[in-house]
Structure formats: structure tokens, C-alpha cells
Write a protein that holds these residues in place. Structure first.
Motif, PDB file in Angstrom:
ATOM      1  N   ALA A 195       0.825  -1.213   0.000  1.00 34.19           N
ATOM      2  CA  ALA A 195       0.000   0.000   0.000  1.00 34.19           C
ATOM      3  C   ALA A 195       0.859   1.263   0.000  1.00 34.19           C
ATOM      4  O   ALA A 195       0.592   2.217  -0.752  1.00 34.19           O
ATOM      5  CB  ALA A 195      -0.926  -0.012   1.216  1.00 34.19           C
ATOM      6  N   THR A 199       1.208   4.086  -2.975  1.00 33.94           N
ATOM      7  CA  THR A 199       0.861   5.478  -2.697  1.00 33.94           C
ATOM      8  C   THR A 199       2.017   6.421  -3.044  1.00 33.94           C
ATOM      9  O   THR A 199       1.814   7.490  -3.643  1.00 33.94           O
ATOM     10  CB  THR A 199       0.492   5.637  -1.218  1.00 33.94           C
ATOM     11  N   SER A 210      -0.166   2.575  -9.658  1.00 28.76           N
ATOM     12  CA  SER A 210      -1.532   2.077  -9.815  1.00 28.76           C
ATOM     13  C   SER A 210      -1.565   0.552  -9.779  1.00 28.76           C
ATOM     14  O   SER A 210      -2.472  -0.051  -9.196  1.00 28.76           O
ATOM     15  CB  SER A 210      -2.123   2.580 -11.135  1.00 28.76           C
ATOM     16  N   LEU A 213      -1.256  -0.451  -6.134  1.00 30.24           N
ATOM     17  CA  LEU A 213      -2.503  -0.214  -5.401  1.00 30.24           C
ATOM     18  C   LEU A 213      -3.567  -1.232  -5.803  1.00 30.24           C
ATOM     19  O   LEU A 213      -4.345  -1.704  -4.949  1.00 30.24           O
ATOM     20  CB  LEU A 213      -2.994   1.206  -5.658  1.00 30.24           C
ATOM     21  N   PHE A 214      -3.629  -1.576  -7.083  1.00 28.61           N
ATOM     22  CA  PHE A 214      -4.561  -2.602  -7.552  1.00 28.61           C
ATOM     23  C   PHE A 214      -4.315  -3.916  -6.815  1.00 28.61           C
ATOM     24  O   PHE A 214      -5.236  -4.544  -6.285  1.00 28.61           O
ATOM     25  CB  PHE A 214      -4.381  -2.796  -9.060  1.00 28.61           C
ATOM     26  N   GLY A 216      -2.609  -4.317  -3.992  1.00 32.52           N
ATOM     27  CA  GLY A 216      -2.787  -4.141  -2.557  1.00 32.52           C
ATOM     28  C   GLY A 216      -4.239  -4.199  -2.128  1.00 32.52           C
ATOM     29  O   GLY A 216      -4.576  -4.822  -1.115  1.00 32.52           O
ATOM     30  N   VAL A 217      -5.123  -3.554  -2.879  1.00 37.52           N
ATOM     31  CA  VAL A 217      -6.555  -3.551  -2.533  1.00 37.52           C
ATOM     32  C   VAL A 217      -7.124  -4.970  -2.593  1.00 37.52           C
ATOM     33  O   VAL A 217      -7.847  -5.410  -1.682  1.00 37.52           O
ATOM     34  CB  VAL A 217      -7.332  -2.614  -3.474  1.00 37.52           C
ATOM     35  N   LEU A 218      -6.799  -5.711  -3.645  1.00 35.35           N
ATOM     36  CA  LEU A 218      -7.328  -7.071  -3.781  1.00 35.35           C
ATOM     37  C   LEU A 218      -6.725  -8.008  -2.732  1.00 35.35           C
ATOM     38  O   LEU A 218      -7.429  -8.870  -2.186  1.00 35.35           O
ATOM     39  CB  LEU A 218      -7.063  -7.597  -5.184  1.00 35.35           C
ATOM     40  N   LEU A 220      -5.643  -7.095   0.234  1.00 30.36           N
ATOM     41  CA  LEU A 220      -6.232  -6.718   1.508  1.00 30.36           C
ATOM     42  C   LEU A 220      -7.645  -7.282   1.640  1.00 30.36           C
ATOM     43  O   LEU A 220      -8.030  -7.776   2.710  1.00 30.36           O
ATOM     44  CB  LEU A 220      -6.261  -5.196   1.646  1.00 30.36           C
ATOM     45  N   GLY A 221      -8.422  -7.227   0.557  1.00 31.70           N
ATOM     46  CA  GLY A 221      -9.754  -7.813   0.580  1.00 31.70           C
ATOM     47  C   GLY A 221      -9.711  -9.307   0.797  1.00 31.70           C
ATOM     48  O   GLY A 221     -10.539  -9.878   1.532  1.00 31.70           O
ATOM     49  N   SER A 224      -8.867  -9.989   4.464  1.00 32.09           N
ATOM     50  CA  SER A 224     -10.056  -9.770   5.285  1.00 32.09           C
ATOM     51  C   SER A 224     -10.999 -10.967   5.204  1.00 32.09           C
ATOM     52  O   SER A 224     -11.563 -11.414   6.213  1.00 32.09           O
ATOM     53  CB  SER A 224     -10.769  -8.492   4.835  1.00 32.09           C
ATOM     54  N   SER A 247      -1.943  -7.431 -11.864  1.00 34.22           N
ATOM     55  CA  SER A 247      -1.321  -6.149 -11.505  1.00 34.22           C
ATOM     56  C   SER A 247      -0.225  -5.788 -12.508  1.00 34.22           C
ATOM     57  O   SER A 247      -0.034  -4.615 -12.838  1.00 34.22           O
ATOM     58  CB  SER A 247      -0.760  -6.206 -10.083  1.00 34.22           C
TER      59      SER A 247
END
Length: 260
Positions: A195, A199, A210, A213-214, A216-218, A220-221, A224, A247
Motif C-alpha cells: 500500500a 501510494t 496504480s 494499489l490494484f 494491494g486492494v485485492l 487486503l480484501g 479480510s 497487476s
């Protein structure tokens, strides 16, 4: 895909092309082919080493599969190793070929270190640290991503994502056994690293940032979901490897846009 280590091959190919293009290099398809072959040989060597005769075999589907087909994979590995060595000599510049041999020597040293008597937790830790570094080094050398700041940034993102990739797999696969105390903190820090790198890099190198971040978001999801789910997520390796490959495609496609 997982049994034959083809998921890792696809990730290596995608990142080799993405890093090369990011570093403003013309895509050398021969180098990418050598990278793909080398990645397959490395992963299969690791599997064959784990199931070699005279040692207990890890009770996973992929290890049991290699144990059942040990002779076939050993012969295939030997044939492709000789073939890739000759091919790389014929199609690569000498400096790249020689540097690749240095990396091969490092992999042999890594396998030799693993063969020493270690506690299971220590051996587990060594593999999770060494594999992302070896993977990134191979992609970087063959793509020549080290030649430009943007290429180096892409390789740094790959390293961060590769750590998160492997820690996510280990987190899931150790849920029914004794999970090392360091694993979850390492996973959280690796996700944080992805992340932060995304950033910080999105402004100077927006395609690379980008892509980070793509991923990292997936990731992280997915983490979770793994925390909340009481059931084993099937195909975890395929999922995380697909995200990592996508990515690279994000970086590649955004880099093709005008003024990228």
C-alpha cells in the motif's frame, strides 16, 4: 496449473514484459522465454528437492503429486535444463547469460542451505524470505528493469507484492496446523508495504503505483475474507497468483497510454 507450476510461469512472463516496457526497453521475447523456462525449472527443482527419496514428504496435493511422478518430472526437468542452458547461450548476450548463471548458483546455494538441519519453523521462514527475492531478481535481470528509475520502481513493487503473495498463501495453508507466531505480523507488514509503495509511486510513476494499489486492494480484501472465513479457501495459490499477474497487466496497459 498449480501442480505443474504454470501459475508461477504466467506471473513471471507477465511481470517480465511489464517491467521491461516500464523500463522503456524493447521486449526481447527470447529473454522472456528464457525467464519462463528458468522460473519453471526453479519451482520444479524446489518441489523435487522437497520430495527427494529418503526424506518425509509434506502432505500437500502438489508434493504428493510430485512424489507419485518423481521420475517423470526429474527426467523432464533434466531435459529442459540442458535445453534452456543451450538456448540461453545461443540467444542471450554473454553478460546476461553469465549473470543468469550467477543467479542459478544462488538458487543452488539456497537449496543447499535448506538441506541443512533446521527446525521446521526456521526452514519455513527461510523459504518465505528467499523465494520472493529470487523471483524478483530473475525477472529484473531478464527484463533489464534495473536500467531506469521507473524499472527499479516496478521491481520494488514486484518484491513487495511477492512477499504479500507468499505470506497470504502461507497464512491460508497453515490455518489447520500450528501457525508460526511471526506469520500474521509479517503478512500485515507486507500488505502495508504494498500500500505504501503504491501510494508513494503513483505520482512519479503512476502506472507502477496504480499496479501496486490494484494488487494491494485485492490482497487486503482477500486477507479480510480469510480472517472472517471459517472454511478453507480452495485454490488460494491460483487466486493470489492471478491477482499478481493482473497487476502486471495493469502496469503494462497504463504504461501504453499517452503521456504515461
Amino acid at each position: 496449473m498449480e501442480r505443474w507450476s504454470l501459475d508461477a510461469v504466467l506471473v513471471a512472463g507477465a511481470w517480465g514484459i511489464a517491467v521491461g516496457r516500464t523500463a522503456a526497453r524493447d521486449i526481447d521475447l527470447w529473454s522472456i522465454l528464457v525467464l519462463i523456462l528458468s522460473t519453471w525449472l526453479t519451482y520444479v527443482a524446489d518441489r523435487l528437492w522437497d520430495v527427494r527419496p529418503g526424506r518425509p514428504v509434506p502432505q500437500t496435493d502438489r508434493h504428493m503429486y510430485y512424489k507419485c511422478h518423481y521420475k517423470e518430472f526429474f527426467l523432464l526437468w533434466g531435459t529442459l535444463f540442458v535445453g534452456s542452458l543451450v538456448l540461453s547461450w545461443l540467444v542471450l548476450p554473454f553478460w546476461k547469460w553469465a549473470g543468469g548463471l550467477v543467479l542459478v548458483a544462488g538458487i543452488v546455494g539456497y537449496l543447499a542451505v535448506l538441506s541443512c538441519t533446521w527446525k521446521d519453523s526456521t526452514r519455513f521462514f527461510l523459504k518465505r524470505i528467499a523465494v520472493p527475492v529470487i523471483f524478483m531478481a530473475g525477472v529484473g535481470w531478464m527484463s533489464e528493469g534495473w536500467r531506469t528509475p521507473e524499472g527499479l520502481a516496478a521491481l520494488f513493487v514486484l518484491l513487495c507484492c511477492a512477499f504479500a503473495n507468499l505470506f497470504l498463501i502461507s497464512y491460508q495453508e497453515s490455518r489447520d496446523s500450528i501457525r508460526p507466531s511471526w506469520l500474521e505480523p509479517a503478512l500485515k507488514w507486507s500488505l502495508f508495504g504494498v500500500a505504501v509503495s503504491g501510494t508513494l509511486l503513483v505520482f512519479p510513476f503512476w502506472s507502477v503505483g496504480s499496479g501496486a494499489l490494484f494488487c494491494g486492494v485485492l490482497y487486503l480484501g482477500l486477507y479480510s475474507h480469510l480472517m472472517k472465513s471459517k472454511e478453507t479457501v480452495s485454490g488460494i495459490r491460483a487466486v493470489v497468483d492471478t491477482i499478481l499477474a493482473l497487476s502486471a497487466i495493469v502496469i503494462l496497459l497504463l504504461g501504453m497510454l499517452p503521456n504515461a
